[in-house]
Scaffold this motif. Structure first.
Motif, PDB file in Angstrom:
ATOM      1  N   PHE A 237       1.032  -1.106   0.091  1.00 24.50           N
ATOM      2  CA  PHE A 237      -0.111  -0.101   0.205  1.00 24.50           C
ATOM      3  C   PHE A 237       1.002   1.214  -0.095  1.00 24.50           C
ATOM      4  O   PHE A 237       1.734   1.204   0.854  1.00 24.50           O
ATOM      5  CB  PHE A 237      -0.890   0.093   1.352  1.00 24.50           C
ATOM      6  CG  PHE A 237      -1.681  -1.147   1.301  1.00 24.50           C
ATOM      7  CD1 PHE A 237      -2.473  -1.795   0.570  1.00 24.50           C
ATOM      8  CD2 PHE A 237      -1.450  -2.176   2.531  1.00 24.50           C
ATOM      9  CE1 PHE A 237      -3.313  -2.868   0.499  1.00 24.50           C
ATOM     10  CE2 PHE A 237      -2.099  -3.330   2.686  1.00 24.50           C
ATOM     11  CZ  PHE A 237      -3.038  -3.582   1.593  1.00 24.50           C
ATOM     12  N   LEU A 238       0.402   2.110  -0.792  1.00 21.43           N
ATOM     13  CA  LEU A 238       0.964   3.452  -0.820  1.00 21.43           C
ATOM     14  C   LEU A 238      -0.005   4.657  -0.560  1.00 21.43           C
ATOM     15  O   LEU A 238      -1.129   4.521  -0.811  1.00 21.43           O
ATOM     16  CB  LEU A 238       1.700   3.649  -2.397  1.00 21.43           C
ATOM     17  CG  LEU A 238       2.984   2.653  -2.457  1.00 21.43           C
ATOM     18  CD1 LEU A 238       3.424   3.066  -4.163  1.00 21.43           C
ATOM     19  CD2 LEU A 238       3.970   2.987  -1.587  1.00 21.43           C
ATOM     20  N   LEU A 239       0.387   5.883  -0.265  1.00 20.42           N
ATOM     21  CA  LEU A 239      -0.472   6.974  -0.147  1.00 20.42           C
ATOM     22  C   LEU A 239       0.102   7.970  -0.779  1.00 20.42           C
ATOM     23  O   LEU A 239       1.235   8.514  -0.485  1.00 20.42           O
ATOM     24  CB  LEU A 239      -0.809   7.372   1.267  1.00 20.42           C
ATOM     25  CG  LEU A 239      -1.504   8.398   1.775  1.00 20.42           C
ATOM     26  CD1 LEU A 239      -2.944   8.302   1.305  1.00 20.42           C
ATOM     27  CD2 LEU A 239      -1.243   8.958   3.341  1.00 20.42           C
ATOM     28  N   ASN A 240      -0.593   8.513  -2.081  1.00 19.46           N
ATOM     29  CA  ASN A 240      -0.234   9.418  -2.830  1.00 19.46           C
ATOM     30  C   ASN A 240       1.315   9.045  -3.353  1.00 19.46           C
ATOM     31  O   ASN A 240       2.203   9.910  -3.471  1.00 19.46           O
ATOM     32  CB  ASN A 240      -0.339  10.878  -2.436  1.00 19.46           C
ATOM     33  CG  ASN A 240      -1.808  11.211  -2.212  1.00 19.46           C
ATOM     34  OD1 ASN A 240      -2.689  10.936  -3.165  1.00 19.46           O
ATOM     35  ND2 ASN A 240      -1.974  12.151  -1.192  1.00 19.46           N
ATOM     36  N   GLY A 241       1.577   7.833  -3.582  1.00 17.56           N
ATOM     37  CA  GLY A 241       2.909   7.280  -4.372  1.00 17.56           C
ATOM     38  C   GLY A 241       3.992   7.150  -3.394  1.00 17.56           C
ATOM     39  O   GLY A 241       5.131   6.853  -3.695  1.00 17.56           O
ATOM     40  N   SER A 242       3.606   7.383  -1.885  1.00 16.97           N
ATOM     41  CA  SER A 242       4.906   7.219  -0.983  1.00 16.97           C
ATOM     42  C   SER A 242       4.422   6.350  -0.067  1.00 16.97           C
ATOM     43  O   SER A 242       3.345   5.761  -0.003  1.00 16.97           O
ATOM     44  CB  SER A 242       4.871   8.827  -0.236  1.00 16.97           C
ATOM     45  OG  SER A 242       5.357   9.797  -1.137  1.00 16.97           O
ATOM     46  N   VAL A 321       0.194  -3.209  -6.231  1.00 17.18           N
ATOM     47  CA  VAL A 321       0.441  -2.042  -5.476  1.00 17.18           C
ATOM     48  C   VAL A 321      -0.723  -1.281  -5.480  1.00 17.18           C
ATOM     49  O   VAL A 321      -0.986  -0.994  -6.744  1.00 17.18           O
ATOM     50  CB  VAL A 321       1.717  -1.244  -6.007  1.00 17.18           C
ATOM     51  CG1 VAL A 321       1.975   0.014  -5.072  1.00 17.18           C
ATOM     52  CG2 VAL A 321       2.935  -2.116  -5.965  1.00 17.18           C
ATOM     53  N   LEU A 322      -1.188  -0.957  -4.360  1.00 11.55           N
ATOM     54  CA  LEU A 322      -2.574  -0.087  -4.306  1.00 11.55           C
ATOM     55  C   LEU A 322      -2.102   1.040  -3.782  1.00 11.55           C
ATOM     56  O   LEU A 322      -1.660   1.521  -2.546  1.00 11.55           O
ATOM     57  CB  LEU A 322      -3.379  -0.856  -3.398  1.00 11.55           C
ATOM     58  CG  LEU A 322      -4.899  -0.187  -3.250  1.00 11.55           C
ATOM     59  CD1 LEU A 322      -5.474   0.167  -4.769  1.00 11.55           C
ATOM     60  CD2 LEU A 322      -5.746  -0.635  -1.912  1.00 11.55           C
ATOM     61  N   ASP A 323      -2.096   2.062  -4.661  1.00 12.38           N
ATOM     62  CA  ASP A 323      -1.764   3.590  -4.460  1.00 12.38           C
ATOM     63  C   ASP A 323      -3.106   4.405  -3.671  1.00 12.38           C
ATOM     64  O   ASP A 323      -4.127   4.639  -4.782  1.00 12.38           O
ATOM     65  CB  ASP A 323      -1.200   4.242  -5.422  1.00 12.38           C
ATOM     66  CG  ASP A 323      -0.688   5.529  -5.096  1.00 12.38           C
ATOM     67  OD1 ASP A 323      -0.532   6.050  -3.919  1.00 12.38           O
ATOM     68  OD2 ASP A 323      -0.058   6.348  -6.019  1.00 12.38           O
ATOM     69  N   VAL A 324      -3.328   4.599  -2.712  1.00 11.81           N
ATOM     70  CA  VAL A 324      -4.422   5.438  -2.278  1.00 11.81           C
ATOM     71  C   VAL A 324      -4.208   7.058  -2.320  1.00 11.81           C
ATOM     72  O   VAL A 324      -3.358   7.651  -1.999  1.00 11.81           O
ATOM     73  CB  VAL A 324      -4.889   5.025  -0.691  1.00 11.81           C
ATOM     74  CG1 VAL A 324      -5.814   5.933  -0.237  1.00 11.81           C
ATOM     75  CG2 VAL A 324      -5.082   3.711  -0.563  1.00 11.81           C
ATOM     76  N   GLU A 325      -4.977   7.487  -3.527  1.00 12.40           N
ATOM     77  CA  GLU A 325      -4.802   8.726  -3.737  1.00 12.40           C
ATOM     78  C   GLU A 325      -5.855   9.734  -3.135  1.00 12.40           C
ATOM     79  O   GLU A 325      -6.888   9.557  -2.898  1.00 12.40           O
ATOM     80  CB  GLU A 325      -4.876   8.913  -5.261  1.00 12.40           C
ATOM     81  CG  GLU A 325      -3.767   8.301  -6.163  1.00 12.40           C
ATOM     82  CD  GLU A 325      -4.068   8.455  -7.432  1.00 12.40           C
ATOM     83  OE1 GLU A 325      -5.194   8.372  -8.177  1.00 12.40           O
ATOM     84  OE2 GLU A 325      -3.025   8.298  -8.186  1.00 12.40           O
TER      85      GLU A 325
END
Length: 625
Positions: A237-242, A321-325
């Motif tokens: 998991f990512l948050l806004n790519g980070s 990869v799940l990027d939560v934007e």
């Protein structure tokens, strides 16, 4: 704007003609003649063509249902036969409900239609034959057996299987994945096969409500094989790519991620983002991914069950990869384009609601300086909810103020609440609504778009309401009779529909009424009263509006039924059995449609149901308090 009477006319005439009912139209002041055509039905209860078993442990109910919403209980299998019963002539569908089948004879299922509707128009013999079949399901997991009961040192891996009836949604429990072939007696029909995870993480899929075979047609005794295809899919998991915040002290906040199929209700829990990458065994298919805030923090989005990825095709074990934007918004609550009053006496909150109805409160109190909100990217509607009002803040419990707000970047978000100042007046047939003698009472409600968006306007006995501040938009006015012989006895009756209220408006509601004198007959002769000396024989009649509301018209036992004052419109005429065996025993059956009064005698809109003036005059800004 059209009156509710004209709107109901177009809707109801179409539905009446489609259903084969003739309009029992009456002119103003004339008698409404209602003749109920009866038929007689009787028959036996059968199971695959043979008499239904009656032994203890086998129990089922049998009903007749109709498009009118009637649900006529015929009896149960202990009776062996039913009837003869007098019913309203028409089309009925046999309905079966299996309660228990200890000896393996009765299919256990909720109320389910058996076949197509049957016309009952005279003396009819209708045997109700239950088509029961025996099915065996062989379940495999990726072409091999599901793990059995745990042995020494072996983990417990288990799921459950169900059949879900395609037409009704009723479910039949088949058994555990550990039990090998699963057999059941069921109604012949079309079903989905459903899997639900119970326990285990190393072999069985983690799905909570997965359809593993859909639209399976089961009409004869058979064995049916289902191979459940799974993949083990790791997600990071990512948050806004980070990288996701993971600190526990001080807490950085976290959230829970699910894979979901909203059509079937399926869900796979991937755990908390702060715990890092997670792997689950899931049934191959297409999923959406959702995020729900679990631990509060300004560092993580505040949404509940927000979709963060759509149409994920899960067929292979490749890592994902799940990027939560998410975006940061600074809400700016406005009232008619200017700042909200900073007063706890005129206070509201504003929410953003996504396409699936999930809410995010971005302005908890308009009387306080708003703070930034960190929310999932997406498209939202904005809703207003009053907390307190002295007449400055709109009084709506829940009203939409904006649609399709696209949030893809950090921004200041103006949230403007447009208002309307509405004065209302009421009339009955062009004149004042009486309050005396004998406590003549009726009540009005202003109903806007959205659940719970109802504003109490008071009764005809209350002092004039004066001006009412509401959120500008489209509204209905609903009339309810509270008592008195001089007022229409309707309840939940829309006397105004789709009134567009904005700026400064005067809404005059003129309730148009007619006196209806009913006359009830059965097969063109007076209803029986007590033909066998065994007690009263009668049914009741009601007028029902397509949009809701139902009023008592009279009883067949009345020699001279009283006149009833009703609001002009189109009504279904419904019959309800109360007592006896020589009158139809239906619980709620449509017997006709009536226009009150006849269309050619209805008043035109110019003099009629609703007069609405929208006085468009320049609005002045209100000083900030």
């Amino acid at each position: 704007m059209r009156s509710s009477a004209l709107r109901l006319l177009s809707i109801s005439l179409f539905s009446a003609l489609a259903a084969g009912f003739l309009d029992l139209g009456i002119a103003s002041g004339q008698t409404l003649s209602i003749d109920v055509t009866s038929a007689t039905v009787q028959g036996s209860y059968l199971l695959n063509g043979a008499p239904y078993p009656t032994q203890t442990g086998e129990f089922a109910y049998f009903d007749l249902g109709s498009d009118s919403g009637d649900d006529l209980r015929l009896g149960d299998n202990k009776d062996e036969t039913y009837g003869p019963l007098v019913v309203v002539a028409g089309d009925y569908t046999p309905i079966f409900e299996g309660v228990s089948g200890s000896w393996g004879e009765t299919p256990v299922i909720g109320p389910t239609p058996l076949g197509a509707p049957v016309s009952i128009t005279s003396i009819t013999n209708l045997d109700i034959d239950v088509p029961a079949i025996d099915v065996t399901f062989e379940f495999t997991l990726n072409g091999w057996f599901f793990p059995g009961p745990p042995g020494a040192g072996q983990p417990d891996e288990e799921g459950d299987f169900y059949l879900r009836h395609d037409a009704t949604g009723h479910e039949i429990y088949l058994g555990s994945s550990q039990a090998g072939p699963l057999s059941a007696r069921i109604l012949a029909g079309t079903y989905d096969v459903v899997y639900r995870h119970w326990v285990g993480t190393t072999e069985v899929p983690a799905n909570e409500n997965a359809v593993v075979a859909d639209d399976v047609v089961l009409l004869t005794d058979q064995t049916y094989a289902v191979d459940v295809q799974t993949v083990e899919v790791p997600f990071s998991f990512l948050l806004n790519g980070s990288a996701w915040p993971t600190s526990v002290d001080p807490p950085a906040g976290t959230g829970r991620v699910h894979l979901r199929n909203f059509e079937t209700g399926d869900s796979v829990d991937y755990g908390l983002t702060r715990d890092g990458p997670a792997s689950r065994i899931v049934i191959a298919g297409t999923y959406d991914a959702t995020w729900t805030q679990y631990g509060g923090s300004y560092l993580v989005p505040v949404n509940d069950s927000a979709v963060v990825a759509e149409d994920l095709d899960i067929q292979t074990a490749a890592p994902r990869v799940l990027d939560v934007e998410a975006v940061t918004i600074t809400p700016l609550p406005l009232l008619d384009g200017v700042a909200f009053p900073m007063s706890e006496d005129d206070d509201a909150r504003i929410l953003l609601v996504d396409a699936r109805g999930n809410e995010v409160v971005v302005v908890p109190d308009t009387d306080r300086t708003p703070i930034d909100a960190f929310i999932i990217e997406g498209t939202y509607d904005a809703w207003y909810e009053v907390r307190s009002s002295t007449g400055v803040a709109p009084v709506n419990p829940s009203a939409r103020i904006a649609t399709s707000i696209s949030l893809t970047t950090d921004q200041t978000l103006p949230l403007d609440v447009p208002t309307a100042d509405v004065a209302l007046s009421y009339a009955l047939d062009g004149g004042p609504i009486p309050t005396e003698p004998y406590q003549q009472r009726c009540h009005f409600t202003l109903v806007g778009e959205g659940n719970g968006n109802s504003i109490d306007l008071g009764s005809n006995a209350d002092p004039p309401l004066g001006s009412l501040r509401i959120v500008a938009g489209s509204y209905d006015v609903v009339y309810d009779w509270w008592g008195g012989h001089l007022l229409p006895v309707n309840t939940d009756h829309r006397v105004v529909e789709d009134a567009a209220l904005a700026g400064t408006s005067l809404l005059r509601v003129d309730v148009l009424s007619e006196s209806v004198t009913p006359d009830f007959t059965l097969d063109a002769v007076p209803f029986p009263t007590d033909p066998l000396g065994l007690g009263p024989e009668y049914g009741r009649f009601y007028l029902a509006q397509p949009g809701g509301g139902r009023l008592h018209l009279g009883s067949s036992s009345q020699i001279d039924p009283d006149s009833v004052l009703v609001i002009e419109g189109i009504y279904d005429v419904e019959y309800e059995w109360r007592s006896g065996t020589s009158v139809p025993v239906n619980s709620r059956q449509k017997v006709g449609v009536t226009t009150v009064p006849e269309p050619e005698t209805m008043r035109s809109l110019a003099t009629g149901a609703v007069l609405l003036w929208l006085l468009a005059r320049p609005r002045t800004s209100r000083p900030r308090r």
